[in-house]
Design a protein around this motif. Structure first.
Motif: not given
Length: 145
Positions: A24-41, A137-141
């Motif tokens: 097994t592996s552990d996976l870290s996910v970073d989300v960048s470039n969100l235009r606001s802190a409203k709502g949910m990812v 993994q780095q995910v750019r919005m």
């Protein structure tokens, strides 16, 4: 004490090498470039190319929702293999990606940040392989409207 430690190590090696034991592996996910802190990812992690990016009919998909004010999440104990991630920024918190004339009105992103032209990328473009103890993994919005 030393003998007990040696026995524990030998038992651990034996358990890992038994047939049916899954690495097994552990996976870290970073989300960048969100235009606001409203709502949910909303994040979908899948190994099924036929259910990417929606993950609706994938019983084995892992989905998570985090407040948009957070930009990091962790998946632990994933079996080694090929996966892809789809992310949406559900700003109005209605549990879906809002569109206008088929064009997303909210943010979206994918693992490996593939280029997007008409429609979402194929699984192969977002696919990454877990083969070690930990991965990131780095995910750019992206926002079109």
């Amino acid at each position: 004490m030393r003998r007990l430690a040696s026995t524990a190590v030998a038992a651990a090696v034996l358990l890992v090498s038994l047939p049916g034991a899954v690495a097994t592996s552990d996976l870290s996910v970073d989300v960048s470039n969100l235009r606001s802190a409203k709502g949910m990812v909303r994040v979908c992690l899948t190994a099924d190319p036929d259910n990417f990016p929606a993950c609706v009919d994938d019983a084995n998909a892992t989905t998570r929702s985090i407040p948009a004010s957070m930009t990091h999440l962790q998946f632990d104990g994933l079996p080694h293999g090929a996966y892809a991630i789809a992310v949406i920024h559900d700003e109005n918190n209605n549990r879906k990606l809002d569109t206008f004339a088929g064009i997303p009105r909210e943010g979206f992103g994918f693992s490996r940040n593939p280029s997007v032209t008409f429609g979402p990328p194929r699984f192969a473009a977002a696919r990454f392989t877990l083969e070690s103890d930990a991965d990131r993994q780095q995910v750019r919005m992206r926002y079109l409207l």
